[in-house]
Motif scaffolding. Structure first.
Motif, PDB file in Angstrom:
ATOM      1  N   ALA A  99       0.828  -1.208   0.000  1.00 52.92           N
ATOM      2  CA  ALA A  99       0.000   0.000   0.000  1.00 52.92           C
ATOM      3  C   ALA A  99       0.859   1.254   0.000  1.00 52.92           C
ATOM      4  CB  ALA A  99      -0.934  -0.007   1.208  1.00 52.92           C
ATOM      5  N   ASN A 100       1.986   1.203   0.704  1.00 52.89           N
ATOM      6  CA  ASN A 100       2.951   2.298   0.730  1.00 52.89           C
ATOM      7  C   ASN A 100       4.339   1.729   0.462  1.00 52.89           C
ATOM      8  OD1 ASN A 100       1.304   4.677   1.713  1.00 52.89           O
ATOM      9  ND2 ASN A 100       0.915   3.203   3.350  1.00 52.89           N
ATOM     10  N   PRO A 101       5.235   2.520  -0.136  1.00 53.12           N
ATOM     11  CA  PRO A 101       6.595   2.029  -0.374  1.00 53.12           C
ATOM     12  C   PRO A 101       7.303   1.696   0.936  1.00 53.12           C
ATOM     13  CG  PRO A 101       6.164   4.060  -1.602  1.00 53.12           C
ATOM     14  CD  PRO A 101       5.025   3.889  -0.639  1.00 53.12           C
ATOM     15  N   ILE A 102       8.206   0.739   0.863  1.00 57.25           N
ATOM     16  CA  ILE A 102       9.081   0.427   1.988  1.00 57.25           C
ATOM     17  C   ILE A 102      10.245   1.409   1.959  1.00 57.25           C
ATOM     18  CG2 ILE A 102      10.503  -1.361   3.068  1.00 57.25           C
ATOM     19  CD1 ILE A 102       8.847  -3.423   1.502  1.00 57.25           C
ATOM     20  N   MET A 103      10.710   1.806   3.133  1.00 55.11           N
ATOM     21  CA  MET A 103      11.817   2.755   3.182  1.00 55.11           C
ATOM     22  C   MET A 103      12.916   2.264   4.118  1.00 55.11           C
ATOM     23  SD  MET A 103      10.278   5.862   5.533  1.00 55.11           S
ATOM     24  CE  MET A 103      11.843   6.746   5.499  1.00 55.11           C
ATOM     25  N   ASN A 104      14.083   2.850   3.952  1.00 46.66           N
ATOM     26  CA  ASN A 104      15.250   2.515   4.761  1.00 46.66           C
ATOM     27  C   ASN A 104      15.178   3.271   6.084  1.00 46.66           C
ATOM     28  OD1 ASN A 104      17.782   1.625   5.586  1.00 46.66           O
ATOM     29  ND2 ASN A 104      18.842   3.294   4.520  1.00 46.66           N
ATOM     30  N   GLY A 105      14.823   2.560   7.139  1.00 48.40           N
ATOM     31  CA  GLY A 105      14.780   3.154   8.466  1.00 48.40           C
ATOM     32  C   GLY A 105      15.931   2.662   9.311  1.00 48.40           C
ATOM     33  N   SER A 106      15.792   2.781  10.605  1.00 48.05           N
ATOM     34  CA  SER A 106      16.819   2.316  11.533  1.00 48.05           C
ATOM     35  C   SER A 106      16.652   0.816  11.754  1.00 48.05           C
ATOM     36  CB  SER A 106      16.697   3.065  12.863  1.00 48.05           C
ATOM     37  OG  SER A 106      17.622   2.557  13.805  1.00 48.05           O
ATOM     38  N   GLY A 107      17.656   0.041  11.374  1.00 46.87           N
ATOM     39  CA  GLY A 107      17.586  -1.408  11.545  1.00 46.87           C
ATOM     40  C   GLY A 107      16.871  -2.082  10.396  1.00 46.87           C
ATOM     41  N   TRP A 108      16.184  -3.174  10.716  1.00 46.11           N
ATOM     42  CA  TRP A 108      15.502  -3.968   9.688  1.00 46.11           C
ATOM     43  C   TRP A 108      14.346  -3.174   9.074  1.00 46.11           C
ATOM     44  CZ3 TRP A 108      18.899  -7.464   9.054  1.00 46.11           C
ATOM     45  CH2 TRP A 108      19.528  -8.090  10.127  1.00 46.11           C
ATOM     46  N   ASP A 109      14.077  -3.450   7.782  1.00 43.61           N
ATOM     47  CA  ASP A 109      13.046  -2.694   7.070  1.00 43.61           C
ATOM     48  C   ASP A 109      11.872  -3.548   6.604  1.00 43.61           C
ATOM     49  OD1 ASP A 109      14.421  -0.120   7.126  1.00 43.61           O
ATOM     50  OD2 ASP A 109      15.889  -1.137   5.852  1.00 43.61           O
ATOM     51  N   PHE A 110      12.085  -4.833   6.373  1.00 41.97           N
ATOM     52  CA  PHE A 110      10.984  -5.743   6.054  1.00 41.97           C
ATOM     53  C   PHE A 110      11.429  -7.167   6.370  1.00 41.97           C
ATOM     54  CE2 PHE A 110      13.414  -5.502   2.097  1.00 41.97           C
ATOM     55  CZ  PHE A 110      13.415  -6.803   1.615  1.00 41.97           C
ATOM     56  N   ALA A 111      10.464  -8.074   6.427  1.00 45.26           N
ATOM     57  CA  ALA A 111      10.766  -9.458   6.775  1.00 45.26           C
ATOM     58  C   ALA A 111       9.974 -10.402   5.882  1.00 45.26           C
ATOM     59  CB  ALA A 111      10.439  -9.730   8.242  1.00 45.26           C
ATOM     60  N   VAL A 112      10.610 -11.516   5.491  1.00 41.66           N
ATOM     61  CA  VAL A 112       9.996 -12.522   4.623  1.00 41.66           C
ATOM     62  C   VAL A 112       9.728 -13.779   5.442  1.00 41.66           C
ATOM     63  CG1 VAL A 112      10.237 -13.880   2.520  1.00 41.66           C
ATOM     64  CG2 VAL A 112      11.247 -11.588   2.645  1.00 41.66           C
ATOM     65  N   PHE A 113       8.502 -14.298   5.323  1.00 42.07           N
ATOM     66  CA  PHE A 113       8.067 -15.446   6.127  1.00 42.07           C
ATOM     67  C   PHE A 113       7.889 -16.690   5.258  1.00 42.07           C
ATOM     68  CE2 PHE A 113       7.093 -11.777   8.589  1.00 42.07           C
ATOM     69  CZ  PHE A 113       7.072 -12.152   9.915  1.00 42.07           C
ATOM     70  N   GLU A 114       8.470 -17.796   5.724  1.00 39.72           N
ATOM     71  CA  GLU A 114       8.277 -19.116   5.120  1.00 39.72           C
ATOM     72  C   GLU A 114       7.567 -19.977   6.148  1.00 39.72           C
ATOM     73  OE1 GLU A 114       9.538 -22.855   2.757  1.00 39.72           O
ATOM     74  OE2 GLU A 114       9.708 -22.471   4.901  1.00 39.72           O
ATOM     75  N   ASN A 115       7.271 -21.250   5.834  1.00 36.43           N
ATOM     76  CA  ASN A 115       6.476 -22.052   6.775  1.00 36.43           C
ATOM     77  C   ASN A 115       7.174 -23.329   7.231  1.00 36.43           C
ATOM     78  OD1 ASN A 115       6.265 -23.705   4.495  1.00 36.43           O
ATOM     79  ND2 ASN A 115       4.143 -24.260   4.928  1.00 36.43           N
ATOM     80  N   SER A 116       8.499 -23.291   7.346  1.00 37.11           N
ATOM     81  CA  SER A 116       9.223 -24.491   7.751  1.00 37.11           C
ATOM     82  C   SER A 116       8.691 -25.053   9.068  1.00 37.11           C
ATOM     83  CB  SER A 116      10.707 -24.180   7.916  1.00 37.11           C
ATOM     84  OG  SER A 116      11.392 -25.307   8.419  1.00 37.11           O
ATOM     85  N   PHE A 117       8.608 -26.392   9.137  1.00 39.36           N
ATOM     86  CA  PHE A 117       8.103 -27.061  10.333  1.00 39.36           C
ATOM     87  C   PHE A 117       9.186 -27.272  11.383  1.00 39.36           C
ATOM     88  CE2 PHE A 117       9.171 -30.302   7.136  1.00 39.36           C
ATOM     89  CZ  PHE A 117      10.109 -31.055   7.827  1.00 39.36           C
ATOM     90  N   SER A 118      10.432 -26.902  11.070  1.00 38.50           N
ATOM     91  CA  SER A 118      11.507 -27.056  12.053  1.00 38.50           C
ATOM     92  C   SER A 118      12.542 -25.966  11.840  1.00 38.50           C
ATOM     93  CB  SER A 118      12.172 -28.435  11.919  1.00 38.50           C
ATOM     94  OG  SER A 118      13.099 -28.440  10.847  1.00 38.50           O
ATOM     95  N   GLU A 119      13.521 -25.925  12.735  1.00 41.40           N
ATOM     96  CA  GLU A 119      14.567 -24.914  12.646  1.00 41.40           C
ATOM     97  C   GLU A 119      15.763 -25.379  11.834  1.00 41.40           C
ATOM     98  OE1 GLU A 119      15.305 -23.768  16.749  1.00 41.40           O
ATOM     99  OE2 GLU A 119      13.859 -22.112  16.543  1.00 41.40           O
ATOM    100  N   THR A 120      15.674 -26.581  11.276  1.00 37.95           N
ATOM    101  CA  THR A 120      16.787 -27.089  10.471  1.00 37.95           C
ATOM    102  C   THR A 120      16.368 -27.469   9.056  1.00 37.95           C
ATOM    103  OG1 THR A 120      16.437 -29.338  11.331  1.00 37.95           O
ATOM    104  CG2 THR A 120      18.050 -27.959  12.479  1.00 37.95           C
ATOM    105  N   PHE A 121      15.070 -27.748   8.838  1.00 41.46           N
ATOM    106  CA  PHE A 121      14.593 -27.997   7.477  1.00 41.46           C
ATOM    107  C   PHE A 121      14.264 -26.638   6.861  1.00 41.46           C
ATOM    108  CE2 PHE A 121      11.140 -28.667   4.398  1.00 41.46           C
ATOM    109  CZ  PHE A 121      11.800 -29.505   3.512  1.00 41.46           C
ATOM    110  N   LEU A 122      15.234 -26.093   6.155  1.00 42.16           N
ATOM    111  CA  LEU A 122      15.126 -24.715   5.676  1.00 42.16           C
ATOM    112  C   LEU A 122      15.161 -24.685   4.152  1.00 42.16           C
ATOM    113  CD1 LEU A 122      17.625 -23.020   8.182  1.00 42.16           C
ATOM    114  CD2 LEU A 122      15.161 -23.420   8.461  1.00 42.16           C
ATOM    115  N   GLU A 123      14.072 -24.217   3.557  1.00 38.92           N
ATOM    116  CA  GLU A 123      14.016 -24.009   2.112  1.00 38.92           C
ATOM    117  C   GLU A 123      14.241 -22.522   1.872  1.00 38.92           C
ATOM    118  OE1 GLU A 123      11.059 -27.249   0.304  1.00 38.92           O
ATOM    119  OE2 GLU A 123      10.089 -25.963   1.787  1.00 38.92           O
ATOM    120  N   LEU A 124      15.230 -22.201   1.064  1.00 38.76           N
ATOM    121  CA  LEU A 124      15.732 -20.839   0.987  1.00 38.76           C
ATOM    122  C   LEU A 124      15.298 -20.118  -0.291  1.00 38.76           C
ATOM    123  CD1 LEU A 124      19.342 -21.671   2.222  1.00 38.76           C
ATOM    124  CD2 LEU A 124      17.409 -20.834   3.588  1.00 38.76           C
TER     125      LEU A 124
END
Length: 337
Positions: A99-124
């Motif tokens: 809805a609005n552009p993402i901008m460069n702020g202090s620290g992280w600016d956006f995050a991408v979510f996947e649905n892995s069922f564990s902390e080691t089975f990681l599809e990248l």
């Protein structure tokens, strides 16, 4: 004996140094020092509102299986839930807008979510950004996972060996990205990011199919995954810093829709048209059942506001479909009164 002890100490120091160098990035979501961002974090201010998908193969080395089929473009819209996802398949990609552009702020600016069922089975996945929807620029990524033995279909990788690749964390935890490292790139305005593109990593170490990180290292992740849910499973993209003083450029044949997500029965959605359109607006429930024909006819250019009122029959997921003679777009509403 002293000489032997010195050799042992040197050997232990070398082993420690090697381990440290091979585990230099943030750990999984459950461990101290993680950079994972939970979907309910207060720093997330909005979510992607539109998405287009280019499907990848279930198995790029066996294309007779066809492309993956789980989910659709609406599955990547709105808030992450770890359940409703779109599978990209080998080398597939999703392009998302906001809805609005993402901008460069202090620290992280956006995050991408996947649905892995564990902390080691990681599809990248690789992540790219654009200020105009035409020219895309890729985040520099690093994979320190060994590339001599293929990680099996349900194999494991270590999050501490992964940096700037989406899918580093398990379901409901987003991998964050900082636009600050993209400053200075000609053609990219880090304070006006209109598009985020997610590109599945083909985790094969076979040079015929391999995906490489920014250091030209093969990215080894679970492969093949010859299923309808193949490859990176995109759940959502959450915005941390948005530019509310700048508008996203709209193609003359397209329209934009702005609304809060989660959505309330008392909320309205804003439709912006750059020209007068013959436009059909319909509301569906999660099963695809038509709930209401909101509009079906000519709508003039400019801003229009619609109140769904009593059309929403309860909490849950709904879809708004907008269709003109030249373009069709579907938007996901998550209703939570």
């Amino acid at each position: 004996m002293l000489a032997l002890l010195k050799k042992v100490l040197i050997a232990l120091t070398c082993i420690f140094s090697l381990t440290e160098s091979m585990a230099q990035f943030a750990p999984p979501a459950s461990q101290p020092g993680t950079t994972a961002i939970h979907k309910d974090s207060s720093i997330i201010v909005s979510w992607a509102t539109q998405c287009s998908i280019v499907r990848g193969w279930q198995d790029i080395s066996n294309q007779g299986l066809g492309v993956c089929t789980i989910g659709d473009s609406t599955s990547a819209l709105g808030m992450a839930d770890g359940l409703d996802v779109v599978s990209l398949g080998d080398g597939g990609m999703a392009t998302l807008t906001f809805a609005n552009p993402i901008m460069n702020g202090s620290g992280w600016d956006f995050a991408v979510f996947e649905n892995s069922f564990s902390e080691t089975f990681l599809e990248l996945a690789l992540v790219e950004v654009s200020s105009d929807g035409i020219n895309f620029f890729r985040f520099p990524s690093v994979s320190l996972t060994q590339d001599t033995i293929q990680v099996a279909s349900f194999g494991s990788i270590d999050a501490t060996q992964i940096d700037n690749l989406a899918g580093k964390y398990s379901a409901t935890y987003g991998t964050p990205f900082d636009l600050n490292i993209m400053t200075g790139i000609t053609g990219l305005d880090v304070n006006h990011i209109t598009h985020v593109r997610i590109i599945d990593v083909v985790g094969s170490i076979n040079e015929l199919y391999a995906t490489y990180d920014s250091q030209l290292q093969k990215i080894n992740d679970p492969w093949p995954t010859p299923f309808p849910s193949s490859g990176f499973d995109l759940d959502a993209v959450g915005v941390i810093h948005q530019n509310t003083t700048s508008q996203i450029d709209i193609d003359e044949n397209y329209f934009t829709l702005s609304y809060p997500n989660p959505f309330s029965k008392n909320n309205v959605f804003k439709l912006t048209l750059t020209k007068t359109e013959d436009l059909s607006i319909t509301l569906f429930d999660l099963s695809g059942k038509l709930i209401k024909q909101i509009s079906d006819g000519k709508i003039t250019s400019g801003e229009h506001y619609f109140n769904l009122g009593n059309s929403l029959i309860g909490n849950g997921i709904y879809f708004l479909k907008l269709s003109s003679n030249e373009h069709t777009e579907t938007f996901k509403l998550i209703v939570n009164d």
